[in-house]
Each structure stands twice: as structure tokens, then as C-alpha cells.
Design a protein around this motif. Sequence first.
Motif, short mmCIF file in Angstrom:
data_model
loop_
_atom_site.label_atom_id
_atom_site.label_comp_id
_atom_site.label_asym_id
_atom_site.label_seq_id
_atom_site.Cartn_x
_atom_site.Cartn_y
_atom_site.Cartn_z
N ALA A 194 0.82 -1.22 0.00
CA ALA A 194 0.00 0.00 0.00
C ALA A 194 0.85 1.26 0.00
O ALA A 194 0.32 2.36 -0.20
CB ALA A 194 -0.92 0.01 1.22
N ALA A 212 -3.07 5.71 -0.21
CA ALA A 212 -2.44 4.41 -0.41
C ALA A 212 -2.21 4.20 -1.91
O ALA A 212 -2.82 4.86 -2.77
CB ALA A 212 -3.31 3.30 0.16
N TYR A 219 -10.23 -1.48 -0.26
CA TYR A 219 -9.49 -0.76 0.77
C TYR A 219 -10.41 -0.64 1.99
O TYR A 219 -11.52 -0.11 1.88
CB TYR A 219 -9.09 0.64 0.30
N TRP A 221 -10.26 0.86 5.81
CA TRP A 221 -9.50 1.64 6.80
C TRP A 221 -10.10 1.44 8.19
O TRP A 221 -11.30 1.25 8.34
CB TRP A 221 -9.53 3.13 6.45
N ALA A 228 -8.76 4.62 -1.66
CA ALA A 228 -7.34 4.58 -1.31
C ALA A 228 -6.93 5.76 -0.44
O ALA A 228 -5.76 5.85 -0.06
CB ALA A 228 -6.50 4.57 -2.59
N LEU A 240 -4.85 -0.26 7.56
CA LEU A 240 -5.50 -0.46 6.26
C LEU A 240 -5.43 -1.94 5.90
O LEU A 240 -4.38 -2.57 5.99
CB LEU A 240 -4.79 0.36 5.18
N THR A 242 -6.18 -4.42 2.66
CA THR A 242 -6.43 -4.42 1.22
C THR A 242 -6.65 -5.85 0.73
O THR A 242 -6.17 -6.82 1.35
CB THR A 242 -5.25 -3.81 0.46
#
Length: 577
Positions: A194, A212, A219, A221, A228, A240, A242
Motif C-alpha cells: 500500500a 495508499a 481498501y 480503513w 485509497a 489499512l 487491502t
Amino acid sequence: VLDQIPQGFSATFTPPSSGTVEVTVSNGDCSIGDSMEFNVVPAYTPSSLQDATLCNGESITLDASDAGWNGDAPAFDWNGGPDAATWTVDAAGSYTVTIEAGGCEQVASVEVAVSSVEPIDLGEDVEICAGEGAVCSVDYPAGWVSWFLDGGLVSSNAATYVADAEGTVTCEVSDGVCVSTDGLEVTQLPVFDAQLPLSVSFCEGETATVNAAPGAANYDWSVNGAGASVVVDAPGVIQLTTTYLGCEATASFTAVEVPLPVIDLGPDFGVCEGEAVVLEAVVPGADWIQWNGLQFGETFNVYGPGTIAVEASVDGCTNTDEIAVDFYPSPEFDLGPDQQHCFGQSVVLEALDVPANTEVTWWPNNVQANPIVVNSTATYVAQASLGGCVYTDSISVAFAAPYAPGLPEAFELCLGQTAVLTADPADPLFTTWYAWEPGGNGLSVEVDHEGTYVFSAGNACGTWNQTVEVAVEDCDCSVFVPSAFTPNNDGRNDRFIPQMSCEPVDYSFELLDRWGVRFFYTEDPNEGWIGEVPDGEGDDRPFFGQQDLYIYRVVAVFEANGVARHQVHTGQVLLLR
């Protein structure tokens, strides 16, 4: 007998080796004999013919030959098989061979079993995510199984292996005879980077945006974010998660809230005119400090009244403060030199020539006045305040303590002895002279005869005189009467009572007031007066007397060598409160 044979008779005999065997049979005087040639043929041993296990899909050759046989060629007859020493078979069963060798025939059997180890299949090649693993397993006893990664042994005695690294995974199954192997390729999918920073700083009260790297399918958070990007407005660790090629990856950064610089110039204030005023802003680690938008530095000189503003930056974050400074006229004064005075005097202290409307406060009195009158020893501090301007001065004022020589009015001296009379010194605030007549200068005098001794003292506060009457007595049996006592119930000198060196045979002790009225009388040498006086209303001792002089009379009769001697002592006693 050509060869050695055992002696004795037996109906049967097995020769141990080849040769001529003779036999004689006797009965009484009659006997008969015979002989024969005997040849022992060596045993034929098919040592290679042993029970065997047949691996799946393979064949095995059964061999009935004897590598050590040196006789005529043997003949072989396999049951259901060829007439040869060997037979290649591919099925389980019991195999029997008849062998004729050297004129002897023997039968040998061998058991052929089929191994339970069959070909294994680990399946298709696999892809794994970082931190995960592919489970490989076979349905065989754990003790038969070994696992290899890129040719190196990684696990044994386990029917299952978790492949968590890239490479060629090979499984080997063996029952000790047959072996089956299979392999597969394990590929680790790339971890999504990321590209987050290690930390992000933002000023107190502001925010920071962190982006990111693009390319992930999802994504997620730990705080509110959009795709992102995420906006942080509080300190902490931001995480984060992903999704890329079906694999999850986590990354984080630390959000650091940089506090605003602390700038505190303090409250508004005023100073006396003519004083130098330097403002200081102490801001540790400051990038820069600016005053009134013009001058840089930690300090700023103020030359006139007004409002001063300061701004400071630390790590890119700025904060401000301001202060108002006023200038006032100075209420200066001088209390003068320290002073010394006599007991009972009063002194006027004043802060002179201060401006109008000046407030003057004195300590330790804590009085707001100007001037003030004082009559006790102390260091007096005056503080003059006018607006924001304060001026302070102090003066020490000392008052001499009252003087009392502390000498008795009468003193009894034993016959043939001397004594020293010593007066108490005066307060050392002023120089004092001391003298005795007769005697000389000083606080002390030696007395050795009966008479009147006069003590004198003097300093800037006055002069003092006291007379001491010295009487000479025969001290074999003496009476001592104190000149003062303090009936304050403190355990010391609370009772007025004559002290005698001998037990009297007769005794009386009485007290009279200044008008000659007797109010206390006793014939008990152990009874004393504790300060009680009559009230004039018929009650003998209803209350304690006030500080005053009272008249006493003591009559004591002592007997020595059959002779009675009378001693009469009269005088005044001071009751002190």
C-alpha cells in the motif's frame, strides 16, 4: 573298517561322511559280516528363495537356484510354472517348486504378498497468500509418510503437511519395501504494497490526508476513509486492510498530532516609568519566534505602553499570544536608618514623599496607612503601590526591654562566711554601666559583713538603684524566707513558705495586708500560702490576691544543747502574677 566308526553294536548306523562301511553281526561263536560303499551328497540350498512383497504394478522374479551347488545340474518343477530355476510373477500367492539335485528331491515354498502402497496424488499445483498455507495430505499411516520441499526433508511421520512457502512439495510414502511419491508446485502470490508512510504528522486542530497505492480490489480503513485515501484528525495507529488477487494484506501508519507551541506571556502588567521591560517567549524547539510581525528572536524590548503580539512555529505548527504593558510613575521613598528606643516609647514611621493616591501597606502589622505608630521591636516593611508600580523599603526598630536587677531586698549571711550578690544585666541594646557601694564597678559584689549594699546601673534609657540589706546570722539553725513567689500553678514557686534548716520546737507563720490586717496564720511548718486573700465579706479565702506586697512574720524556736533560741523574721513578700 576303513573309516573311523563308533565301537559297539547297533541295529542302525548313519555314516557321517562318504566311505566304506563294514558291519559284523555276532551271536556266540558265530558271526557274519558285510561291507558297502557309502557316498553323502551335499544339501541343495535355494537361499534366494524367500517370502517377498510385490509393489503395485510391478513384478518379482522368484529364484530357486543355489549359487554354491557344484553337483550335477538340478531339475526344477514349479507348481503351475516353468521348469526353470526362476519364475517372474506379478500376483500375490503361495509359490511351490520341486528341486531334484544330486539324486535328492526337496520341495520349497515362498509367499508373495502385494504391498498396500499405491500411487499417491497430491492434486494440482496451488497458489497461497502471504502468511497462509496449503494443506497437503495422504491417506496412509503417519509413520510411512515423509515430506520434502525442494528436495529437503521438512517433515516426517505426518500424514499432513502445511505448505506455507514457495517451492516443490514432494510426498513420499513407504512401507519399508515399496515407495510411492508425488509432488506439486506451491506459488506464493505477491503481497500488495500500500506504500503507506511510517508516520504522518498534523498540527493540533488540523487534519492530514494519506493516499495508499492504487491497484487493490478493496481498501478497508480502521477509520473513515474513501477508497485509497483517508483523512486523519486524531492521533493513533491507522490500519489499512487491502484485497489483491484474492489475498488480504494489512499495513498501518502512526498519526501524530503535533501540539501547538505553548506561548504564555503572562497577564497584562504595568511597570514603573524608566524601568527596562524585556518580554521573553520560551518555546523549546521553536523554528522561529516573531514579535509584532516584524522582529524575530526569543526576547523583545518594550519601550512604551501598548499591546505586544508574539507568534512561534514548532515543526511547522504556529501559535500566538499577546500582552498589554503599561507604565506607571514610581512611588519611591526612604524609611531611613534603623532605630533604637527605650521601653515604653512610641515611634512614628512614615513613607515620605510618595505620589498622591499611593497605597502604603505595612508588615508585620498588615495595615494600610501612612504614617503608623509602633512600640514593639520588629523589622517593619512598607510597600507603596501606585497602579502597577510597587516600591518596598524596610526599617528595623528595636525597643530595649524594661530593666530589673533581680536582687533580693534582704540577704542573710551565715556568720564567718562570704557570699556574692550578682544583678541581672540590662538589655544590651544600649551600653549600661554597673556599680556597688560598697564594692566597685560591675554586676557582682562580695559581701562578708552585715550592712546595706546599694546597686546602681544606668544607660541612655535612665538609671536604677536597689538596696540589699545583708544580715549575719548563726546558720546552725536558720530560717530562709523568699522575697517573691508566683502562684500561677506552673509547678514552680507556686507556694510561699519559709524554709528552715532545723525542725523547730515551736513555730508560727502569719501574713498581713498593707493595712496590717492578718489574713493568714499557721503553726504547721509544712503549710504555706498559695495567694488566697479574704474578700472582706466574712469568707476567709474566697479568691486569689492580685500582684502586690504583703507583710510576713515568722517566729521559730530552735533547741540546741538544752537551750531554746528564738528567731523572729519579718519582711515583705511580692506576689507576682
